[in-house]
Design a protein around this motif. Structure first.
Motif, PDB file in Angstrom:
ATOM      1  N   ASN A 267      19.283  10.808 -52.419  1.00 50.45           N
ATOM      2  CA  ASN A 267      20.708  10.728 -51.930  1.00 50.45           C
ATOM      3  C   ASN A 267      21.627   9.533 -52.616  1.00 50.45           C
ATOM      4  N   LYS A 268      21.155   8.396 -53.069  1.00 55.58           N
ATOM      5  CA  LYS A 268      21.882   7.394 -53.608  1.00 55.58           C
ATOM      6  C   LYS A 268      22.395   7.955 -54.908  1.00 55.58           C
ATOM      7  N   THR A 269      21.842   8.646 -55.723  1.00 58.94           N
ATOM      8  CA  THR A 269      22.205   9.257 -56.882  1.00 58.94           C
ATOM      9  C   THR A 269      23.400  10.411 -56.712  1.00 58.94           C
ATOM     10  N   LEU A 270      23.076  11.290 -55.506  1.00 58.91           N
ATOM     11  CA  LEU A 270      24.011  12.289 -55.108  1.00 58.91           C
ATOM     12  C   LEU A 270      25.604  11.826 -54.648  1.00 58.91           C
ATOM     13  N   SER A 271      25.137  10.722 -53.812  1.00 58.92           N
ATOM     14  CA  SER A 271      26.358   9.975 -53.413  1.00 58.92           C
ATOM     15  C   SER A 271      27.439   9.541 -54.352  1.00 58.92           C
ATOM     16  N   GLU A 272      26.931   9.164 -55.607  1.00 61.26           N
ATOM     17  CA  GLU A 272      27.876   9.068 -56.604  1.00 61.26           C
ATOM     18  C   GLU A 272      28.916   9.935 -57.026  1.00 61.26           C
ATOM     19  N   TYR A 273      28.599  11.240 -56.536  1.00 64.42           N
ATOM     20  CA  TYR A 273      29.506  12.508 -56.490  1.00 64.42           C
ATOM     21  C   TYR A 273      30.122  12.805 -55.224  1.00 64.42           C
ATOM     22  N   ASP A 274      30.077  11.913 -54.379  1.00 65.10           N
ATOM     23  CA  ASP A 274      30.637  12.202 -52.986  1.00 65.10           C
ATOM     24  C   ASP A 274      30.037  13.365 -52.185  1.00 65.10           C
ATOM     25  N   ILE A 275      28.713  13.517 -52.601  1.00 64.42           N
ATOM     26  CA  ILE A 275      27.862  14.514 -51.900  1.00 64.42           C
ATOM     27  C   ILE A 275      27.303  13.761 -50.847  1.00 64.42           C
ATOM     28  N   PRO A 276      27.420  14.233 -49.326  1.00 59.12           N
ATOM     29  CA  PRO A 276      26.983  13.606 -48.366  1.00 59.12           C
ATOM     30  C   PRO A 276      25.370  13.263 -48.445  1.00 59.12           C
ATOM     31  N   SER A 277      25.103  12.069 -47.854  1.00 57.83           N
ATOM     32  CA  SER A 277      23.759  11.483 -48.116  1.00 57.83           C
ATOM     33  C   SER A 277      22.686  12.499 -47.214  1.00 57.83           C
ATOM     34  N   GLY A 278      23.341  13.369 -46.242  1.00 54.42           N
ATOM     35  CA  GLY A 278      22.373  14.162 -45.297  1.00 54.42           C
ATOM     36  C   GLY A 278      22.277  15.493 -45.996  1.00 54.42           C
ATOM     37  N   PHE A 279      22.934  15.907 -47.276  1.00 55.81           N
ATOM     38  CA  PHE A 279      22.690  16.946 -48.061  1.00 55.81           C
ATOM     39  C   PHE A 279      21.299  17.272 -48.418  1.00 55.81           C
ATOM     40  N   PHE A 280      20.757  16.267 -49.259  1.00 56.19           N
ATOM     41  CA  PHE A 280      19.588  16.548 -49.573  1.00 56.19           C
ATOM     42  C   PHE A 280      18.253  16.568 -48.629  1.00 56.19           C
TER      43      PHE A 280
END
Length: 214
Positions: A30-43
């Motif tokens: 989630n931390k890696t994805l958040s760098e691209y503004d992807i919500p933490s709950g997405f994963f």
């Protein structure tokens, strides 16, 4: 893509199954994805319903591959084994913020070729709606539903003759989740060049810039 998308989806499913039981692993992805503004709950949603891997954008799939590889470390999910350098570069520019502007070229995943001129895929209805609102899809009165004429600021113009009751019925079924999948035919053509490209290995069809879609 360098290889079939379904292969990566399958390998990611297996990898996620192995790493999802440790909270730290999920937090790192989630931390890696958040760098691209992807919500933490997405994963977390993907963990609950891994079939979502087949519905997300190619760029997001690439980013998930990168994030999961950091934890899992297997070449089976290494992004470089599935995506070109250009695709990875574009994926890293991704932002999860909603964008309504859509332009050609457009790439469509999981497309099956029936014959030389016909292809079939599944797609969320929101995608062609975006294309229509961005004037990518034009209405051809010669091949589609007949026109009726409406007077406006630009004079008398043709508009699609829509059965409003049918539209209301469809909308109600969608809201009630009782609407069955429907088939929509799109014609893509150009008088000057081949309007599409298709990669049979990755099953990606691309509608080129300048093509007419109706």
């Amino acid at each position: 893509m360098l290889r079939d998308r379904s292969e990566l989806e399958s390998n990611l499913t297996n990898a996620i199954e192995r790493i999802k039981y440790k909270r730290k692993n999920v937090e790192e992805v989630n931390k890696t994805l958040s760098e691209y503004d992807i919500p933490s709950g997405f994963f977390n949603e993907i963990i609950k319903k891994e079939s979502l891997l087949g519905e997300i954008d190619t760029a997001v799939l690439c980013l998930i591959s990168i994030a999961v590889f950091k934890i899992y470390g297997s070449d089976e999910v290494r992004a470089e084994n599935y995506f070109t350098e250009g695709e990875i570069s574009e994926a890293r520019k991704y932002t999860g913020k909603e964008k309504d502007d859509v332009n050609l070229p457009i790439s469509i995943n999981s497309v099956l070729q029936i014959d030389h001129e016909n292809f079939v895929t599944t797609i969320k209805i929101s995608e062609p709606v975006k294309w229509y609102h961005n004037k990518i899809i034009v209405y051809d009165f010669e091949t589609q539903r007949s026109a009726k004429y409406k007077k406006g600021r630009d004079g008398v113009v043709p508009v699609p003759d829509v059965n409003l009751q049918s539209v209301k019925d469809i909308a109600e079924h969608m809201l009630n989740e009782t609407y069955l999948p429907d088939m929509i035919t799109l014609n893509v053509y150009s008088e000057d060049f081949d309007p599409i490209t298709y990669n049979p290995k990755s099953k990606v069809l691309t509608i080129k810039e300048g093509a007419i879609v109706s």
